[in-house]
Design a protein around this motif. Structure first.
Motif, PDB file in Angstrom:
ATOM      1  N   GLY A   1       0.809  -1.213   0.000  1.00 62.63           N
ATOM      2  CA  GLY A   1       0.000   0.000   0.000  1.00 62.63           C
ATOM      3  C   GLY A   1       0.841   1.261   0.000  1.00 62.63           C
ATOM      4  O   GLY A   1       0.585   2.199  -0.766  1.00 62.63           O
ATOM      5  N   LEU A   2       1.864   1.290   0.854  1.00 61.46           N
ATOM      6  CA  LEU A   2       2.716   2.470   0.961  1.00 61.46           C
ATOM      7  C   LEU A   2       3.489   2.737  -0.329  1.00 61.46           C
ATOM      8  O   LEU A   2       3.563   3.886  -0.796  1.00 61.46           O
ATOM      9  CB  LEU A   2       3.691   2.304   2.129  1.00 61.46           C
ATOM     10  CG  LEU A   2       3.084   2.347   3.535  1.00 61.46           C
ATOM     11  CD1 LEU A   2       4.135   1.965   4.577  1.00 61.46           C
ATOM     12  CD2 LEU A   2       2.524   3.745   3.832  1.00 61.46           C
ATOM     13  N   LEU A   3       4.085   1.692  -0.899  1.00 60.57           N
ATOM     14  CA  LEU A   3       4.871   1.871  -2.113  1.00 60.57           C
ATOM     15  C   LEU A   3       3.998   2.291  -3.294  1.00 60.57           C
ATOM     16  O   LEU A   3       4.409   3.107  -4.120  1.00 60.57           O
ATOM     17  CB  LEU A   3       5.628   0.581  -2.454  1.00 60.57           C
ATOM     18  CG  LEU A   3       6.761   0.194  -1.507  1.00 60.57           C
ATOM     19  CD1 LEU A   3       7.421  -1.095  -1.972  1.00 60.57           C
ATOM     20  CD2 LEU A   3       7.803   1.306  -1.429  1.00 60.57           C
ATOM     21  N   SER A   4       2.809   1.720  -3.378  1.00 63.89           N
ATOM     22  CA  SER A   4       1.918   2.068  -4.476  1.00 63.89           C
ATOM     23  C   SER A   4       1.427   3.503  -4.360  1.00 63.89           C
ATOM     24  O   SER A   4       1.290   4.206  -5.364  1.00 63.89           O
ATOM     25  CB  SER A   4       0.718   1.106  -4.504  1.00 63.89           C
ATOM     26  OG  SER A   4      -0.144   1.423  -5.582  1.00 63.89           O
ATOM     27  N   ARG A   5       1.178   3.950  -3.144  1.00 59.72           N
ATOM     28  CA  ARG A   5       0.617   5.287  -2.939  1.00 59.72           C
ATOM     29  C   ARG A   5       1.676   6.392  -2.966  1.00 59.72           C
ATOM     30  O   ARG A   5       1.420   7.498  -3.462  1.00 59.72           O
ATOM     31  CB  ARG A   5      -0.131   5.337  -1.608  1.00 59.72           C
ATOM     32  CG  ARG A   5      -0.930   6.637  -1.402  1.00 59.72           C
ATOM     33  CD  ARG A   5      -1.779   6.580  -0.156  1.00 59.72           C
ATOM     34  NE  ARG A   5      -2.567   7.789   0.008  1.00 59.72           N
ATOM     35  CZ  ARG A   5      -3.760   7.998  -0.539  1.00 59.72           C
ATOM     36  NH1 ARG A   5      -4.309   7.037  -1.287  1.00 59.72           N
ATOM     37  NH2 ARG A   5      -4.401   9.133  -0.346  1.00 59.72           N
ATOM     38  N   PHE A   6       2.870   6.082  -2.437  1.00 60.47           N
ATOM     39  CA  PHE A   6       3.849   7.149  -2.243  1.00 60.47           C
ATOM     40  C   PHE A   6       5.132   7.002  -3.054  1.00 60.47           C
ATOM     41  O   PHE A   6       6.061   7.797  -2.870  1.00 60.47           O
ATOM     42  CB  PHE A   6       4.211   7.247  -0.759  1.00 60.47           C
ATOM     43  CG  PHE A   6       3.041   7.559   0.122  1.00 60.47           C
ATOM     44  CD1 PHE A   6       2.427   8.804   0.074  1.00 60.47           C
ATOM     45  CD2 PHE A   6       2.533   6.603   0.997  1.00 60.47           C
ATOM     46  CE1 PHE A   6       1.343   9.103   0.898  1.00 60.47           C
ATOM     47  CE2 PHE A   6       1.452   6.888   1.819  1.00 60.47           C
ATOM     48  CZ  PHE A   6       0.845   8.149   1.762  1.00 60.47           C
ATOM     49  N   SER A   7       5.234   5.992  -3.929  1.00 65.76           N
ATOM     50  CA  SER A   7       6.466   5.828  -4.703  1.00 65.76           C
ATOM     51  C   SER A   7       6.165   5.359  -6.118  1.00 65.76           C
ATOM     52  O   SER A   7       5.013   5.062  -6.453  1.00 65.76           O
ATOM     53  CB  SER A   7       7.396   4.816  -4.018  1.00 65.76           C
ATOM     54  OG  SER A   7       6.994   3.487  -4.290  1.00 65.76           O
ATOM     55  N   ASP A   8       7.217   5.295  -6.920  1.00 67.84           N
ATOM     56  CA  ASP A   8       7.103   4.794  -8.296  1.00 67.84           C
ATOM     57  C   ASP A   8       7.624   3.371  -8.417  1.00 67.84           C
ATOM     58  O   ASP A   8       7.758   2.850  -9.525  1.00 67.84           O
ATOM     59  CB  ASP A   8       7.907   5.708  -9.246  1.00 67.84           C
ATOM     60  CG  ASP A   8       7.354   7.124  -9.291  1.00 67.84           C
ATOM     61  OD1 ASP A   8       6.123   7.276  -9.197  1.00 67.84           O
ATOM     62  OD2 ASP A   8       8.163   8.067  -9.409  1.00 67.84           O
ATOM     63  N   LEU A   9       7.913   2.744  -7.292  1.00 69.97           N
ATOM     64  CA  LEU A   9       8.450   1.384  -7.325  1.00 69.97           C
ATOM     65  C   LEU A   9       7.393   0.350  -7.671  1.00 69.97           C
ATOM     66  O   LEU A   9       7.723  -0.726  -8.191  1.00 69.97           O
ATOM     67  CB  LEU A   9       9.075   1.038  -5.970  1.00 69.97           C
ATOM     68  CG  LEU A   9      10.322   1.818  -5.568  1.00 69.97           C
ATOM     69  CD1 LEU A   9      10.773   1.419  -4.166  1.00 69.97           C
ATOM     70  CD2 LEU A   9      11.444   1.575  -6.568  1.00 69.97           C
TER      71      LEU A   9
ATOM     72  N   GLY B   1      -6.340  -2.165  -5.475  1.00 72.75           N
ATOM     73  CA  GLY B   1      -6.115  -0.772  -5.099  1.00 72.75           C
ATOM     74  C   GLY B   1      -6.539  -0.433  -3.684  1.00 72.75           C
ATOM     75  O   GLY B   1      -6.066   0.560  -3.121  1.00 72.75           O
ATOM     76  N   TRP B   2      -7.419  -1.233  -3.102  1.00 68.09           N
ATOM     77  CA  TRP B   2      -7.874  -0.962  -1.734  1.00 68.09           C
ATOM     78  C   TRP B   2      -6.736  -1.017  -0.715  1.00 68.09           C
ATOM     79  O   TRP B   2      -6.844  -0.439   0.371  1.00 68.09           O
ATOM     80  CB  TRP B   2      -8.972  -1.941  -1.343  1.00 68.09           C
ATOM     81  CG  TRP B   2      -8.604  -3.386  -1.479  1.00 68.09           C
ATOM     82  CD1 TRP B   2      -8.740  -4.161  -2.598  1.00 68.09           C
ATOM     83  CD2 TRP B   2      -8.025  -4.234  -0.481  1.00 68.09           C
ATOM     84  NE1 TRP B   2      -8.279  -5.442  -2.359  1.00 68.09           N
ATOM     85  CE2 TRP B   2      -7.846  -5.510  -1.065  1.00 68.09           C
ATOM     86  CE3 TRP B   2      -7.652  -4.034   0.847  1.00 68.09           C
ATOM     87  CZ2 TRP B   2      -7.296  -6.582  -0.363  1.00 68.09           C
ATOM     88  CZ3 TRP B   2      -7.103  -5.101   1.556  1.00 68.09           C
ATOM     89  CH2 TRP B   2      -6.941  -6.357   0.941  1.00 68.09           C
TER      90      TRP B   2
ATOM     91  N   PRO C   1      -6.042   4.985   2.660  1.00 66.68           N
ATOM     92  CA  PRO C   1      -5.478   5.448   3.933  1.00 66.68           C
ATOM     93  C   PRO C   1      -6.039   4.728   5.155  1.00 66.68           C
ATOM     94  O   PRO C   1      -5.302   4.418   6.103  1.00 66.68           O
ATOM     95  CB  PRO C   1      -5.829   6.937   3.958  1.00 66.68           C
ATOM     96  CG  PRO C   1      -5.947   7.316   2.518  1.00 66.68           C
ATOM     97  CD  PRO C   1      -6.523   6.111   1.844  1.00 66.68           C
ATOM     98  N   TRP C   2      -7.339   4.453   5.162  1.00 64.95           N
ATOM     99  CA  TRP C   2      -7.951   3.769   6.291  1.00 64.95           C
ATOM    100  C   TRP C   2      -7.442   2.330   6.410  1.00 64.95           C
ATOM    101  O   TRP C   2      -7.171   1.838   7.507  1.00 64.95           O
ATOM    102  CB  TRP C   2      -9.470   3.776   6.163  1.00 64.95           C
ATOM    103  CG  TRP C   2     -10.079   5.092   6.523  1.00 64.95           C
ATOM    104  CD1 TRP C   2     -10.586   6.029   5.674  1.00 64.95           C
ATOM    105  CD2 TRP C   2     -10.229   5.635   7.839  1.00 64.95           C
ATOM    106  NE1 TRP C   2     -11.045   7.119   6.359  1.00 64.95           N
ATOM    107  CE2 TRP C   2     -10.838   6.913   7.698  1.00 64.95           C
ATOM    108  CE3 TRP C   2      -9.920   5.183   9.122  1.00 64.95           C
ATOM    109  CZ2 TRP C   2     -11.141   7.725   8.790  1.00 64.95           C
ATOM    110  CZ3 TRP C   2     -10.210   5.993  10.209  1.00 64.95           C
ATOM    111  CH2 TRP C   2     -10.810   7.249  10.040  1.00 64.95           C
ATOM    112  N   VAL C   3      -7.308   1.678   5.269  1.00 64.10           N
ATOM    113  CA  VAL C   3      -6.795   0.304   5.272  1.00 64.10           C
ATOM    114  C   VAL C   3      -5.358   0.282   5.777  1.00 64.10           C
ATOM    115  O   VAL C   3      -4.985  -0.559   6.611  1.00 64.10           O
ATOM    116  CB  VAL C   3      -6.869  -0.310   3.854  1.00 64.10           C
ATOM    117  CG1 VAL C   3      -6.151  -1.663   3.812  1.00 64.10           C
ATOM    118  CG2 VAL C   3      -8.317  -0.477   3.422  1.00 64.10           C
ATOM    119  N   MET C   4      -4.539   1.208   5.296  1.00 62.47           N
ATOM    120  CA  MET C   4      -3.146   1.258   5.738  1.00 62.47           C
ATOM    121  C   MET C   4      -3.045   1.579   7.222  1.00 62.47           C
ATOM    122  O   MET C   4      -2.169   1.061   7.917  1.00 62.47           O
ATOM    123  CB  MET C   4      -2.366   2.276   4.898  1.00 62.47           C
ATOM    124  CG  MET C   4      -2.130   1.826   3.462  1.00 62.47           C
ATOM    125  SD  MET C   4      -0.929   2.868   2.572  1.00 62.47           S
ATOM    126  CE  MET C   4      -1.830   4.421   2.480  1.00 62.47           C
ATOM    127  N   ALA C   5      -3.933   2.431   7.728  1.00 59.81           N
ATOM    128  CA  ALA C   5      -3.929   2.751   9.156  1.00 59.81           C
ATOM    129  C   ALA C   5      -4.257   1.517   9.991  1.00 59.81           C
ATOM    130  O   ALA C   5      -3.620   1.254  11.022  1.00 59.81           O
ATOM    131  CB  ALA C   5      -4.928   3.868   9.448  1.00 59.81           C
TER     132      ALA C   5
END
Length: 205
Positions: free
Chosen positions: A26-34, A42-43, A47-51
């Motif tokens: 989730g973090l890499l998909s949302r905040f990076s190009d990796l 995509g869920w 943000p709620w799922v990651m929290a």
């Protein structure tokens, strides 16, 4: 296939800690190009799922470092980690990464197949982890639990990153895991035999 290596790395990490690879995806998909998750997964970057995943991660990391409670946690995670492994494998194998730009050909065989592979692989890793923890706790009287847990957490993060960024290196990792698994199984069997001998000796005296 690099997609298979990526999924394997994430599923193996889930077998050690259910939440690390899912949160990392989730973090890499949302905040990076990796990594870019496909629509169906995509869920994981919500943000709620990651929290929620972050809270669950903290709880598991804490429980896994407390002697005796770590064994209880492993029993509970018997159902959680394989499920997470299936999700991690399916999402990772279907994602575009720095090394895989078109995973669709690999996924043509059916998304459910990758989920099943992830479940099985995570279950095997989980069993190895739980078995290894029994041995180390017995030998150390539980004092090694925090150290072992920290090493396992670091390994889960490392293998997850490796699967995403350098999936071809997962081949030697899988080979080393197979060797380690054999050693753990051998150790567990030896521990059981010694326990049976001690019980038989105690009954005789």
């Amino acid at each position: 296939m690099l997609e298979l290596a990526t999924g394997s790395g994430l599923a193996m990490a889930a077998g050690v800690n259910a939440w690390i690879p899912l949160l990392l995806l989730g973090l890499l998909s949302r905040f990076s190009d990796l990594l870019t998750l496909p629509a169906g997964w995509g869920w994981l970057e919500n943000p709620w799922v990651m929290a929620i995943l972050a809270v669950l991660l903290v709880l598991e990391m804490t429980a896994d470092k407390i002697p005796a409670l770590d064994s209880v946690n492993d029993v509970v995670q018997t159902f959680v980690r394989p499920t997470a492994g299936g999700i991690a494998f399916g999402a990772g194998a279907a994602s575009e990464t720095v090394t895989v730009e078109d995973p669709q050909a690999f996924m043509a065989g059916g998304e459910w197949v990758t989920v099943v592979i992830g479940i099985v692989l995570a279950l095997v890793v989980h069993a190895a982890k739980a078995g290894g923890r029994v041995i180390t706790n017995t030998v150390s009287g539980g004092t090694a639990a925090p150290v072992m847990s920290t090493v396992e957490d670091v390994a889960a993060v490392g293998v997850s990153f490796l699967g995403i960024t350098l999936p071809f290196l997962m081949i030697p990792v899988l080979i080393l895991f197979a060797i380690g698994l054999w050693l753990i199984v051998r150790g567990v069997r030896k521990h059981r035999r010694m326990k049976q001998i001690d019980e038989a000796y105690g009954a005789a005296t």
